[in-house]
Scaffold this motif. Sequence first.
Motif, PDB file in Angstrom:
ATOM      1  N   LEU A 181       0.851  -1.349  -0.029  1.00 21.27           N
ATOM      2  CA  LEU A 181       0.141  -0.024   0.111  1.00 21.27           C
ATOM      3  C   LEU A 181       0.815   1.238  -0.066  1.00 21.27           C
ATOM      4  O   LEU A 181       0.660   2.127  -0.654  1.00 21.27           O
ATOM      5  N   SER A 182       1.960   1.202   0.800  1.00 19.23           N
ATOM      6  CA  SER A 182       2.552   2.375   0.864  1.00 19.23           C
ATOM      7  C   SER A 182       3.461   2.776  -0.571  1.00 19.23           C
ATOM      8  O   SER A 182       3.757   3.939  -0.793  1.00 19.23           O
ATOM      9  N   VAL A 183       3.886   1.538  -1.017  1.00 20.73           N
ATOM     10  CA  VAL A 183       4.473   1.820  -2.442  1.00 20.73           C
ATOM     11  C   VAL A 183       3.455   2.593  -3.623  1.00 20.73           C
ATOM     12  O   VAL A 183       3.686   3.296  -4.283  1.00 20.73           O
ATOM     13  N   TYR A 184       2.420   2.255  -3.380  1.00 21.46           N
ATOM     14  CA  TYR A 184       1.444   2.503  -4.399  1.00 21.46           C
ATOM     15  C   TYR A 184       1.176   4.012  -3.876  1.00 21.46           C
ATOM     16  O   TYR A 184       0.994   4.789  -4.956  1.00 21.46           O
ATOM     17  N   GLY A 216       1.567   9.806  -5.296  1.00 21.80           N
ATOM     18  CA  GLY A 216       1.899  11.079  -4.824  1.00 21.80           C
ATOM     19  C   GLY A 216       3.030  11.689  -5.922  1.00 21.80           C
ATOM     20  O   GLY A 216       2.975  12.914  -5.919  1.00 21.80           O
ATOM     21  N   ALA A 217       3.734  10.781  -6.139  1.00 27.68           N
ATOM     22  CA  ALA A 217       4.756  11.372  -7.152  1.00 27.68           C
ATOM     23  C   ALA A 217       4.327  12.061  -8.703  1.00 27.68           C
ATOM     24  O   ALA A 217       4.508  12.968  -8.871  1.00 27.68           O
ATOM     25  N   TYR A 218       3.323  11.238  -9.191  1.00 31.26           N
ATOM     26  CA  TYR A 218       2.598  11.620 -10.226  1.00 31.26           C
ATOM     27  C   TYR A 218       1.854  12.947 -10.030  1.00 31.26           C
ATOM     28  O   TYR A 218       1.693  13.700 -10.691  1.00 31.26           O
ATOM     29  N   LYS A 228       0.469  14.997 -13.080  1.00 28.21           N
ATOM     30  CA  LYS A 228       0.277  14.002 -13.926  1.00 28.21           C
ATOM     31  C   LYS A 228      -0.904  13.116 -13.459  1.00 28.21           C
ATOM     32  O   LYS A 228      -0.596  11.809 -13.103  1.00 28.21           O
ATOM     33  N   MET A 229      -2.196  13.500 -13.543  1.00 26.73           N
ATOM     34  CA  MET A 229      -3.162  12.776 -12.862  1.00 26.73           C
ATOM     35  C   MET A 229      -3.589  11.494 -13.546  1.00 26.73           C
ATOM     36  O   MET A 229      -4.184  10.559 -13.185  1.00 26.73           O
ATOM     37  N   LEU A 256      -4.153   5.868 -13.122  1.00 26.32           N
ATOM     38  CA  LEU A 256      -3.988   4.434 -13.683  1.00 26.32           C
ATOM     39  C   LEU A 256      -3.196   3.483 -12.517  1.00 26.32           C
ATOM     40  O   LEU A 256      -3.746   2.595 -12.131  1.00 26.32           O
ATOM     41  N   VAL A 257      -2.471   4.069 -11.712  1.00 22.79           N
ATOM     42  CA  VAL A 257      -1.769   3.389 -10.415  1.00 22.79           C
ATOM     43  C   VAL A 257      -3.075   3.315  -9.585  1.00 22.79           C
ATOM     44  O   VAL A 257      -3.044   2.221  -8.827  1.00 22.79           O
ATOM     45  N   PHE A 258      -3.889   4.395  -9.357  1.00 23.36           N
ATOM     46  CA  PHE A 258      -4.828   4.096  -8.434  1.00 23.36           C
ATOM     47  C   PHE A 258      -5.822   3.037  -8.637  1.00 23.36           C
ATOM     48  O   PHE A 258      -6.397   2.206  -7.757  1.00 23.36           O
ATOM     49  N   GLU A 259      -6.004   2.720  -9.946  1.00 27.11           N
ATOM     50  CA  GLU A 259      -7.066   1.659 -10.323  1.00 27.11           C
ATOM     51  C   GLU A 259      -6.155   0.249 -10.505  1.00 27.11           C
ATOM     52  O   GLU A 259      -6.772  -0.603 -10.023  1.00 27.11           O
ATOM     53  N   ASP A 260      -5.116   0.412 -10.603  1.00 27.37           N
ATOM     54  CA  ASP A 260      -3.991  -0.849 -10.647  1.00 27.37           C
ATOM     55  C   ASP A 260      -3.912  -1.635  -9.144  1.00 27.37           C
ATOM     56  O   ASP A 260      -3.853  -2.603  -9.122  1.00 27.37           O
ATOM     57  N   MET A 261      -4.118  -0.638  -8.254  1.00 26.53           N
ATOM     58  CA  MET A 261      -4.133  -1.217  -7.041  1.00 26.53           C
ATOM     59  C   MET A 261      -5.297  -2.179  -6.613  1.00 26.53           C
ATOM     60  O   MET A 261      -4.984  -3.215  -6.219  1.00 26.53           O
TER      61      MET A 261
END
Length: 519
Positions: A394-397, A402-404, A409-410, A415-420
């Motif tokens: 979870l912390s890695v996601y 946060g970086a994007y 770069k929303m 994309l990462v949000f949905e990939d989780m």
Amino acid sequence: MPRFRPRSPSFHDPVPSPGYQLLNEFKDRLGSETLSPELAHQLFGKLLRQPVKVPERALNGFFAALARAPPSIACPDGPALAITLFQQMARAGQRPVTAPTIYTYNILIGCCCHTHRPDLGPAFFGHLLKTGIRENVVTFNNLLKCLCDMKRTEEALDVLLHRMPGDLPNAITRRGHSPNVVSYSTVIDGFLKEGEIRKALDLFHEMIQQGNGHKPNAVSYTTLIDGFLKEGEISKACDLFCEMIQQRIEPDVVTYNSIIDGLCKATRAMDKAEGVLRQMVDNGVRPDTVTYNSLIHGYSTSGQSEEVARLLEEMKTQGIMWDIFTCNSFMDYLWKTRRIKEATELFYSMAEKGHKPDVVSYGIMLHGYATEGSLVDMNDFREQMVRDGVVPSLSVYNILIGAYAKCGKMDAAMLVFEDMLKHGVNHDQVTYLIVIAAFCRMGRMDDAMDKFSEMIDMGVPHDTGVYECMIKGYFRQGDLVQANKLFTEMKNKGICHSPRKGNERRHNIFDLVIGTGMA
């Protein structure tokens, strides 16, 4: 590697019996880590069909070796295999195999805990009672451990106080007195794991009152001290530590580590933790990796990077081996001091030193590159993480999102949000706050509200932070009506605003709403 050593054939019997030949094959396979469960059942079946009885000592030695065998590719669970082979022997009926003894049952009941099947312990104990074999204190101690692991500590207490007769032959002290200090310590540990500190302490005092043969040892004190520390009872833990020393019971490295770790985590009292370390060294107890890792964690959490560096160097000079936690701590220190090249070199050298990078290692590197705004390097590490088969946490996601989001770069962030979710990792409060805050900064309040509503619908806890973010976003857009609506909703839910300390120029949400005359 534990070795199974059956009795060698005598001088007058130069040719080993078929039973011994099978036991030797068991021994060789176990030692070379090539004893698969399938092969073990095959060989054991042959053993059961031998016309000559297998000696009791050899059979028990075989079960004991399996019980102690570390996990391997061929045999990932030795204790579980020992249990199934015993069950195979029981199903064989009146075959010419030596009948199980009390020692066999003691080994098997102990296996039940090691293989995380404590529910089988009472079943073996019941089978033992039917055989008419007399129990000993080891049998009961293993049973107590099974009951406590099953969260049946009250039942274990009843066995301890009312069902363990005092005239049992004691296999540990050989004084014919049972229960012993191990029995009491097992049940005390069971109560501590269930959060029943008072019951654990009462039983500890009762053990002391029993007098001779029940005097608490270092393990008893350490168990209770560790329980108090986990519950945040620092003063009581320290009192017990002092009592232990007054009773002339020497603390061992585990005791000192427990106290040091508790002080570092619960109170951030690093000066006191260092004092215990000095006492430890003065009393001739050598600190180990666990000792230093606790101190490193304490100093790292409190932001004292220079102390982290000192301890890491001290470990090197004293020849204390680093583990994965130590490597990660040093890597985190290097990033915080902007020594990026050294942090990267350490990451790639970890595997060579026998410390394969874990999800924490990758998280530190990803967070470091994200903080530096080096998204290319961050993406490279993310891809390498996937290639190495390390599952993102979870912390890695949250780091990636946060970086994007920080760079606006929303699309990539979402994309990462949905990939989780696709990988079975649920969003938490931090995940939603990162996304909502980014949308608010960009003035995309409709998107922010969608995620805010989704957060509530999903039952994710939401506090003043996310409300303040949304209200500020609407204020910046000049939508005072929606801002006031959220402020009223926050008050109705009993969520308090968080006033800032000091003379900061920024106003808190309460001041902003009061200033509009709408509160």
